[in-house]
Design an enzyme around this catalytic site. Structure first.
Site, mmCIF file in Angstrom:
data_model
loop_
_atom_site.group_PDB
_atom_site.id
_atom_site.type_symbol
_atom_site.label_atom_id
_atom_site.label_comp_id
_atom_site.label_asym_id
_atom_site.label_seq_id
_atom_site.Cartn_x
_atom_site.Cartn_y
_atom_site.Cartn_z
ATOM 1 N N LYS A 1 8.508 -0.033 -3.314
ATOM 2 C CA LYS A 1 7.113 0.124 -3.042
ATOM 3 C C LYS A 1 6.542 -1.098 -2.419
ATOM 4 O O LYS A 1 5.433 -0.832 -2.001
ATOM 5 C CB LYS A 1 6.565 -0.085 -4.632
ATOM 6 C CG LYS A 1 6.907 1.311 -5.438
ATOM 7 C CD LYS A 1 6.237 1.357 -6.734
ATOM 8 C CE LYS A 1 6.867 0.546 -7.489
ATOM 9 N NZ LYS A 1 6.429 0.469 -8.894
ATOM 10 N N ALA B 1 3.486 5.541 -8.392
ATOM 11 C CA ALA B 1 4.331 3.962 -8.263
ATOM 12 C C ALA B 1 3.388 3.057 -8.977
ATOM 13 O O ALA B 1 1.987 3.327 -9.241
ATOM 14 C CB ALA B 1 4.206 3.745 -6.589
ATOM 15 N N THR B 2 3.771 2.068 -9.478
ATOM 16 C CA THR B 2 3.234 1.111 -10.331
ATOM 17 C C THR B 2 2.680 -0.175 -9.769
ATOM 18 O O THR B 2 2.168 -0.236 -8.717
ATOM 19 C CB THR B 2 3.802 1.101 -11.661
ATOM 20 O OG1 THR B 2 4.910 0.808 -11.682
ATOM 21 C CG2 THR B 2 3.341 2.550 -12.551
ATOM 22 N N THR B 3 3.050 -1.549 -10.306
ATOM 23 C CA THR B 3 2.553 -2.544 -10.124
ATOM 24 C C THR B 3 3.169 -3.347 -8.871
ATOM 25 O O THR B 3 4.104 -3.501 -8.646
ATOM 26 C CB THR B 3 2.703 -3.467 -11.517
ATOM 27 O OG1 THR B 3 2.680 -2.670 -12.404
ATOM 28 C CG2 THR B 3 1.790 -4.625 -11.207
ATOM 29 N N ALA C 1 4.578 1.416 -17.896
ATOM 30 C CA ALA C 1 4.594 2.067 -16.345
ATOM 31 C C ALA C 1 5.524 0.991 -15.546
ATOM 32 O O ALA C 1 5.642 1.554 -14.403
ATOM 33 C CB ALA C 1 3.471 2.712 -15.996
#
Lengths: 235, 269
Positions: free
Chosen positions: B79, B46-48, B221
């Site tokens: 997220k 999972a990114t930002t 990403a």
């Protein structure tokens, strides 16, 4: 070594049951009523912090009479059971039926195996989408379990209180009417007509908690102000 | 000196769901498992996540992309989650573990509330999350790190507060704004220019979405707003009234406005 007298199993169980019954009858009553808006829990309880009514899970509530330390440990065990189950499977896999059967097993085990039985009586309630889906279970000190229809009355002079509730109960009652009926019933053995709002503990499992409060947790404790307001509403 | 049974009772009585699991069902915990030797195969990451304070509260926003190496593992992943009524958390890192840690944290807070009959303090919640991240340290050393961002409304102090973490569970209170994940550097740069004290709620949401837009612009990403699939960032606000998820259509309008203003400007960035 002291000589053990023979006591027949029937006598032993009867003595234990009498002991538990006496303990429960000494306390004050709790009424659980299914109504159009959900399930109302009303307990005669002067303490604002030592609760007889509690939240177990999203749609499941708990009410108890008897010894505080005993039912409080059962309530906490119920919360643990429900949270572990909901965490390891899914939230919707936690049901009142499952919880009630776990309670029945522990109460039954304590009744036969321990020094003294639990002096408690429990109600486990689950609110459904419609009143037909509501579940009310009553659990007694020996592990007996009963599936009740409409309402449960426990503790104190339970029979007298139940008579009043039975006479006034109908499925279309709204929350305010159900509460008034419960409070009236709790006052049957008293000198007064109705109990003051400070002497009762009230909580509700809202049927439409998702739409009205945006919360999947249906349990809501009512404060003294809410209770006064609901009791004052005239039918 | 306590008698043995009283001591037994005292050690059994816990308001913490995690402690209860550690004792009775340790296999259910997302962390604390002994990993066999070898390398972990690629897993979705999972990114930002960005979070910022505004007039009356804090908000948190996350993009919708999970990546696995050079592949987009998910375009729909969420997220940012509500932790309880007055707090939210966002996660970056190994998605599988992070989502389970989030679930555990949500149950932890609700469990405490039900057992104790009162809400945990905001610092208490932040510390519990830190303890969970520390519990995950052995996994992090195998390359399965989880880094959360936590925001909540402190009902006692009457302010929104923001906490960041490192993989050892270190907890740091952040001022103004913060971001985590692969695109965090770019999001942070954008936040530094866009954020100002006491932003009204609508502007604060737009700032968060724009910071994520900038992150997606430079970090492969991080996913930007996706008009084809109608995917927008997930944004939660937390204030005195509790947390609230911003509806999709509001986010769609904000994202379209940002894209339009950038198109009109006809500049490289």
């Amino acid at each position: 070594m002291t000589q053990q007298f023979y006591v027949s199993p029937e006598q032993l169980m009867k003595d234990r049951a009498d002991f538990a019954r006496k303990g429960i009858a000494r306390g004050r009553s709790v009424v659980v009523v299914s109504c159009a808006d959900g399930i109302a829990f009303v307990a005669e309880n002067p303490s604002p912090s030592l609760h007889k009514i509690g939240e177990i899970y999203d749609k499941i509530g708990f009410a108890a009479v008897g010894k505080y330390n005993e039912f409080e440990s059962l309530r906490q065990a119920g919360v643990r059971y429900a949270d572990v189950r909901g965490y390891s499977y899914d939230r919707e896999d936690v049901t009142a039926r499952g919880l009630a059967s776990v309670y029945a097993q522990s109460l039954g085990a304590v009744f036969t195996a321990e020094q003294k039985p639990f002096e408690v009586e429990l109600a486990v309630a689950e609110v459904g989408l419609s009143q037909a889906d509501d579940h009310l279970y009553r659990l007694t000190f020996d592990g007996s379990i009963a599936d009740e229809n409409g309402f449960v009355v426990m503790g104190g002079l339970a029979e007298q209180v139940a008579d009043v509730v039975r006479a006034g109960w109908e499925s279309e009652l709204d929350l305010a009417a159900a509460m008034r009926l419960a409070v009236k019933a709790l006052a049957t053995d008293k000198e007064v007509d109705a109990l003051p709002p400070t002497a009762v503990e009230v909580a509700v499992l809202d049927r439409g908690s998702e739409s009205s409060r945006g919360s999947r947790r249906a349990f809501r404790r009512l404060g003294a102000e809410d209770i006064t307001q609901l009791l004052a509403e005239e039918a | 000196m306590q008698d043995p049974s009283a001591r037994h009772l005292a050690t059994q009585a816990t308001s913490s769901f995690t402690e209860h699991l550690q004792r009775s069902r340790p296999e259910l915990l997302p962390f604390g498992q002994a990993l066999p030797a070898g390398t972990v195969p690629p897993t979705p990451h999972a990114t930002t996540i960005v979070a910022l304070s505004y007039a009356g509260g804090v908000l948190m926003a996350g993009d919708r992309r999970a990546t696995m190496g050079n592949v987009i593992a998910s375009r729909h992943i969420e997220k940012v989650f509500p932790a309880d009524q007055f707090s939210v958390l966002g996660i970056a890192g190994t998605a599988g573990l992070a989502i389970d840690i989030t679930r555990l944290f949500q149950v932890e807070l609700e469990h405490y509330e039900k057992i104790e009959g009162t809400l945990l303090s905001l610092d208490g919640k932040a510390n519990r999350l830190g303890a969970m991240i520390r519990g995950n340290l052995p996994m992090a050393m195998q390359g399965l790190a989880v880094v959360p961002l936590f925001a909540g409304f402190d009902t006692v102090m009457g302010v929104g507060r923001l906490f960041s973490y490192d993989v050892t569970g270190g907890r740091y209170e952040e001022q103004e704004h913060h971001s985590v994940g692969s695109g965090s550097v770019f999001a942070r740069g954008a936040l530094k220019k866009l954020w100002r004290p006491n932003l009204p709620e609508e502007e604060a949401i737009a700032v968060a979405v724009e910071a994520l837009y900038d992150a997606a612009d430079d970090d492969s990403a991080t996913g930007g707003p996706d008009a084809v699939r109608q995917l927008w960032p997930v944004v939660y606000t937390v204030n005195r009234a509790g947390n609230r998820r911003i509806p999709e259509r509001d986010l769609a309008a904000i994202a379209e406005e940002i894209v339009e203003s950038r198109t009109v400007a006809r500049r490289e960035a």
